[in-house]
Design a protein around this motif. Structure first.
Motif, short mmCIF file in Angstrom:
data_model
loop_
_atom_site.label_atom_id
_atom_site.label_comp_id
_atom_site.label_asym_id
_atom_site.label_seq_id
_atom_site.Cartn_x
_atom_site.Cartn_y
_atom_site.Cartn_z
N LEU A 102 0.81 -1.14 0.08
CA LEU A 102 0.17 0.06 -0.03
C LEU A 102 0.82 1.12 0.03
O LEU A 102 0.51 2.19 -0.73
N GLU A 103 2.04 1.30 0.97
CA GLU A 103 2.95 2.36 0.83
C GLU A 103 3.22 2.68 -0.59
O GLU A 103 3.68 3.95 -0.83
N ARG A 104 3.65 1.89 -1.21
CA ARG A 104 4.14 1.89 -2.61
C ARG A 104 3.28 2.40 -3.59
O ARG A 104 3.69 3.15 -4.53
N GLU A 105 2.02 2.06 -3.32
CA GLU A 105 0.93 3.04 -4.13
C GLU A 105 0.44 4.32 -3.47
O GLU A 105 -0.53 4.86 -3.93
N GLY A 106 1.16 4.72 -2.45
CA GLY A 106 0.86 6.15 -2.09
C GLY A 106 0.08 6.33 -0.65
O GLY A 106 -0.06 7.27 -0.09
N PHE A 107 -0.11 4.87 0.00
CA PHE A 107 -0.52 5.15 1.28
C PHE A 107 0.38 5.76 2.19
O PHE A 107 1.32 5.32 2.23
N THR A 108 -0.19 6.39 3.06
CA THR A 108 0.64 7.00 4.22
C THR A 108 0.15 6.62 5.53
O THR A 108 0.72 7.19 6.52
N GLY A 109 -0.80 5.86 5.71
CA GLY A 109 -1.15 5.39 7.10
C GLY A 109 -0.35 4.30 7.83
O GLY A 109 0.72 4.07 7.29
N SER A 110 -0.71 4.03 9.00
CA SER A 110 0.51 3.25 9.81
C SER A 110 0.02 1.94 9.54
O SER A 110 -1.08 1.55 9.20
N TYR A 111 0.84 1.20 10.07
CA TYR A 111 0.84 -0.14 9.81
C TYR A 111 -0.48 -0.71 11.02
O TYR A 111 -1.04 -1.52 10.57
N ASP A 112 -0.27 -0.16 12.10
CA ASP A 112 -1.43 -0.18 13.00
C ASP A 112 -2.90 -0.09 12.30
O ASP A 112 -3.74 -0.89 12.84
N ALA A 113 -2.91 0.86 11.58
CA ALA A 113 -4.35 1.15 10.97
C ALA A 113 -4.71 0.04 9.80
O ALA A 113 -5.81 -0.56 9.97
N VAL A 114 -3.81 -0.57 9.26
CA VAL A 114 -3.86 -1.80 8.63
C VAL A 114 -4.20 -2.97 9.38
O VAL A 114 -5.03 -3.74 8.96
N ARG A 115 -3.54 -3.35 10.36
CA ARG A 115 -3.53 -4.33 11.39
C ARG A 115 -4.94 -4.27 11.74
O ARG A 115 -5.77 -5.16 11.74
N ARG A 116 -5.27 -3.20 12.21
CA ARG A 116 -6.65 -3.18 13.02
C ARG A 116 -7.95 -3.26 11.94
O ARG A 116 -8.86 -3.93 12.08
N TYR A 117 -7.88 -2.66 10.66
CA TYR A 117 -8.68 -2.73 9.61
C TYR A 117 -8.90 -4.22 9.21
O TYR A 117 -9.83 -4.88 8.94
N ALA A 118 -7.46 -5.08 8.96
CA ALA A 118 -7.55 -6.45 8.86
C ALA A 118 -8.43 -7.21 9.85
O ALA A 118 -9.02 -8.30 9.39
N ALA A 119 -8.36 -6.83 10.87
CA ALA A 119 -8.63 -7.71 12.06
C ALA A 119 -10.23 -7.62 12.11
O ALA A 119 -11.06 -8.62 12.05
N ARG A 120 -10.66 -6.57 11.70
CA ARG A 120 -12.23 -6.15 11.69
C ARG A 120 -12.70 -6.77 10.32
O ARG A 120 -13.91 -7.38 10.37
N TRP A 121 -11.97 -6.70 9.26
CA TRP A 121 -12.37 -7.26 8.00
C TRP A 121 -12.37 -8.90 8.10
O TRP A 121 -13.39 -9.59 7.57
N LYS A 122 -11.43 -9.42 8.71
CA LYS A 122 -11.43 -10.82 8.90
C LYS A 122 -12.88 -11.24 9.74
O LYS A 122 -13.54 -12.32 9.35
N GLN A 123 -13.02 -10.66 10.88
CA GLN A 123 -14.19 -10.85 11.72
C GLN A 123 -15.29 -10.80 11.01
O GLN A 123 -16.35 -11.63 11.01
N GLU A 124 -15.47 -9.89 10.20
CA GLU A 124 -16.90 -9.58 9.56
C GLU A 124 -17.09 -10.75 8.44
O GLU A 124 -18.15 -11.17 8.27
N ARG A 125 -15.88 -10.92 8.02
CA ARG A 125 -16.00 -11.97 6.66
C ARG A 125 -16.38 -13.38 7.35
O ARG A 125 -17.35 -14.14 6.53
N HIS A 126 -15.93 -13.87 8.48
CA HIS A 126 -16.18 -15.09 8.85
C HIS A 126 -17.51 -15.08 9.76
O HIS A 126 -17.95 -16.27 10.27
N ALA A 127 -18.02 -13.86 10.20
CA ALA A 127 -19.09 -13.81 11.11
C ALA A 127 -20.26 -13.23 10.25
O ALA A 127 -21.34 -12.90 10.94
N GLY A 128 -20.00 -13.06 8.96
CA GLY A 128 -21.37 -12.36 8.12
C GLY A 128 -21.49 -11.47 8.38
O GLY A 128 -22.78 -10.56 8.42
N GLY A 129 -20.34 -10.63 8.87
CA GLY A 129 -20.56 -9.00 9.26
C GLY A 129 -21.35 -8.73 10.49
O GLY A 129 -21.81 -7.56 10.54
N SER A 130 -21.47 -9.65 11.30
CA SER A 130 -22.11 -9.53 12.82
C SER A 130 -21.32 -9.51 13.77
O SER A 130 -21.56 -9.79 15.00
#
Length: 206
Positions: free
Chosen positions: A89-117
């Protein structure tokens, strides 16, 4: 806006004489949260809230969703670590932190496996780290060319949470011996051993 930046803004506006009520209204925070940010010792503020909003990934949210979905379809041994996804993402211009990606990925994975609930009712969010308090460790695989021959290597990534100082070292494979070696070399390079480590891969941290 990053959470740490929000705390700095709260304290700055309070020093300038802005009432707590107005700060809370402008930042859409509770007055208790604003008071806690003002009163907490420097680098020692955290809080628990009922709803964890998505980390600020801005215009890269769709791209991050795409990378996470593609990664989920890979064979387990070929999946990219989150540090690698953050680098892409950084190579494509993303300036956010690794922590932001980690938290987003954790939420994304939880919603994917729990049907968004997924239940995010209890989320404890560390907002700041003290010097030497913690480090993050993860692996990625990289395709390189050595002596004219293409090969895949495993890359150990260590980063201090406070200063964000990085250490990176490549290995031919990921074994327990090399995990230990990466930690020993990383601590030597960074000049000490933090109090605790943060790992994306739970099995590796045991």
């Amino acid at each position: 806006m990053l959470i740490v930046e929000t705390i700095a803004k709260i304290r700055r506006e309070h020093r300038d004489g802005k009432p707590i009520k107005e700060i809370a209204r402008d930042l859409r925070l509770s007055r208790n949260t604003v008071r806690k940010a003002i009163r907490a010792p420097e680098a020692d503020f955290s809080y628990e809230r009922k709803e964890q909003h998505r980390p600020q990934t801005g215009p890269f949210r769709e791209r991050l969703d795409e990378l996470l979905a593609e990664n989920e379809e890979r064979p387990r041994r070929e999946r990219l670590r989150l540090t690698r996804i953050h680098d892409l993402l950084e190579r494509e211009g993303f300036t956010g932190s690794y922590d932001a990606v980690r938290r987003y990925a954790a939420r994304w994975k939880q919603e994917r496996h729990a049907g968004g609930s997924g239940d995010m009712s209890k989320v404890f969010i560390p907002l700041m780290f003290r010097p030497g308090e913690a480090y993050q460790f993860d692996w990625s695989h990289e395709d390189v060319e050595i002596a004219g021959k293409p090969m895949r290597v495993k890359v150990a990534h260590m980063r201090l949470c406070w200063s964000r100082a990085p250490f990176v070292r490549a290995y031919p494979r990921e074994t327990q011996e090399m995990v230990f070696d990466a930690h020993a070399r990383g601590f030597a390079f960074l000049g000490g051993v933090p109090t605790r480590g943060i790992y994306d891969n739970r099995e590796m941290s045991r």
